[in-house]
Design an enzyme around this catalytic site. Structure first.
Site, PDB file in Angstrom:
ATOM      1  CD  GLU A  57      -1.010   0.687   3.653  1.00 24.25           C
ATOM      2  OE1 GLU A  57      -1.474   1.824   3.455  1.00 24.25           O
ATOM      3  OE2 GLU A  57      -1.166   0.050   4.702  1.00 24.25           O
ATOM      4  CE  LYS A 118      -6.243   7.054   5.227  1.00 27.66           C
ATOM      5  NZ  LYS A 118      -6.273   7.232   6.703  1.00 27.66           N
ATOM      6  CB  VAL A 138      -5.803  -1.744   4.113  1.00 28.37           C
ATOM      7  CG1 VAL A 138      -6.081  -3.249   4.038  1.00 28.37           C
ATOM      8  CG2 VAL A 138      -4.554  -1.484   4.947  1.00 28.37           C
ATOM      9  CG  ASP A 170     -15.189   6.004  12.570  1.00 28.81           C
ATOM     10  OD1 ASP A 170     -14.969   5.450  11.490  1.00 28.81           O
ATOM     11  OD2 ASP A 170     -14.500   6.945  13.009  1.00 28.81           O
ATOM     12  CB  SER A 172     -11.727   0.609   8.743  1.00 29.35           C
ATOM     13  OG  SER A 172     -10.984   0.573   7.541  1.00 29.35           O
ATOM     14  CB  ALA A 173     -14.197   1.367   3.778  1.00 29.78           C
ATOM     15  CG  ASP A 174      -8.996  -0.861   5.492  1.00 32.01           C
ATOM     16  OD1 ASP A 174      -9.164  -0.216   4.439  1.00 32.01           O
ATOM     17  OD2 ASP A 174      -8.082  -0.624   6.304  1.00 32.01           O
ATOM     18  CE  LYS A 191      -2.424   2.079  11.588  1.00 31.53           C
ATOM     19  NZ  LYS A 191      -2.997   1.169  10.582  1.00 31.53           N
TER      20      LYS A 191
END
Length: 336
Positions: A57, A118, A138, A170, A172-174, A191
């Site tokens: 990435e 980003k 990612v 909230d 992540s779209a990952d 993380k």
């Protein structure tokens, strides 16, 4: 004149005086177009010949590491993949075109320009349509790597469910991206600024397998052990390759496989220091009012400052370790 794209308004604006100038659009024939992608010849040749390739990435380069060290580290990551016998394919959008593998000049541009956005999966079409430049998250990297036919991807840490997501929604779209691109993702968990337990629950609900490499402990990015246990463990690259083949043979190849590879304990952040800084970082985040995709860079910057750079050293160690393992897995997958 090179035209950039404004992240805030989406309008074209000239680069700032003294800003690093991006390279000119690649000349016809310098890359191989596949599915609208620009594939670096070295990467295209390796894919065509069935040789191992590892996707990398670019967000960690453009937004996750401080300049100018980020360029040196980007080169080290690619070098680690090469040393382990695979071809690195760092992925980004340049002049609106998804680029699978970056030459030296373009890698420098992505690392040093402040006009590189980003981009997650949802942003790809917008950046592409406007001819912009973007580092891929990612999820976006996994999508583009899958489109190019790459089977293995090395990153630092996955995105996941944020703390207090019950109120903020909230996430992540990952996580959703991992259900749409069947490749093997080597990471050091998620993380610790995230809700680790909730993230593992979401991955289970999404039918994304997670295996610990050499451990049943799910890594916590800066820490080798997040305190959460994994059901499945693999101990060699060959064993991972066997799982990948079985995954695909069973018709499960739409979903990614996650290989959770802990940072070496000698390189992890001191756990007590980690916990103290995490509390301060979360308090600073609450006071700042920052939301969305700006959260992670903000918190990582707090960690970098409050640990005197120790968190950065751990970050570098884990991504280099992941690049090495990903290359070995990619090699194992090329063996019939």
């Amino acid at each position: 004149m090179i035209i950039g794209v404004s992240e805030r308004r989406g309008e074209a604006e000239p680069p700032r005086p003294g800003a690093y100038a991006p390279p000119l659009p690649l000349a016809p024939g310098s890359v191989l177009p596949v599915n609208g992608l620009r594939i670096l010849p070295e990467v295209a040749d390796a894919l065509a010949a069935g040789r191992p390739v590892v996707a990398l990435e670019s967000t960690i380069i453009a937004h996750g590491l401080p300049r100018p060290d980020n360029l040196r580290i980007a080169r080290e990551i690619e070098g680690r993949v090469r040393a382990a016998g695979a071809v690195p394919a760092t992925i980004a959008l340049v002049h609106g075109r998804p680029s699978i593998g970056l030459d030296a000049e373009t890698l420098e541009f992505v690392a040093m320009s402040r006009d590189v956005l980003k981009a997650g999966m949802r942003d790809l079409a917008l950046v592409a349509a406007r001819g912009g430049h973007a580092a891929t998250t990612v999820g976006a990297t996994a999508h583009l790597a899958h489109q190019a036919g790459i089977r293995v991807f090395a990153t630092g840490g996955l995105g996941g469910v944020h703390r207090e997501a019950r109120e903020s929604w909230d996430e992540s779209a990952d996580l959703i991206a991992l259900t749409r691109c069947g490749l093997t993702v080597v990471c050091s968990g998620v993380k610790s600024i995230l809700d680790v337990g909730a993230t593992l629950e979401r991955l289970e609900s999404l039918n994304v397998p997670v295996m610990g490499f050499g451990t049943h402990a799910f890594p916590g990015f800066y820490l080798a052990d997040s305190g959460h246990r994994l059901e499945w463990r693999v101990d060699t690259a060959d064993e991972v390759a066997d799982v990948v083949r079985a995954h695909e043979a069973l018709g499960l190849g739409r979903n990614a496989l996650v290989v959770a590879n802990p940072v070496p304990r000698a390189d992890q952040l001191d756990p007590d220091l980690h916990d103290r800084v995490l509390r301060r970082a979360l308090t600073a985040l609450a006071d700042s009012g920052i939301r969305g995709k700006a959260v992670t860079p903000f918190l990582l910057d707090v960690f970098h400052r409050e640990t005197g750079g120790a968190s950065l050293n751990a970050n570098i160690a884990l991504i280099l370790n992941n690049a090495d393992l990903a290359a070995r897995i990619a090699q194992a997958l090329t063996i019939a």
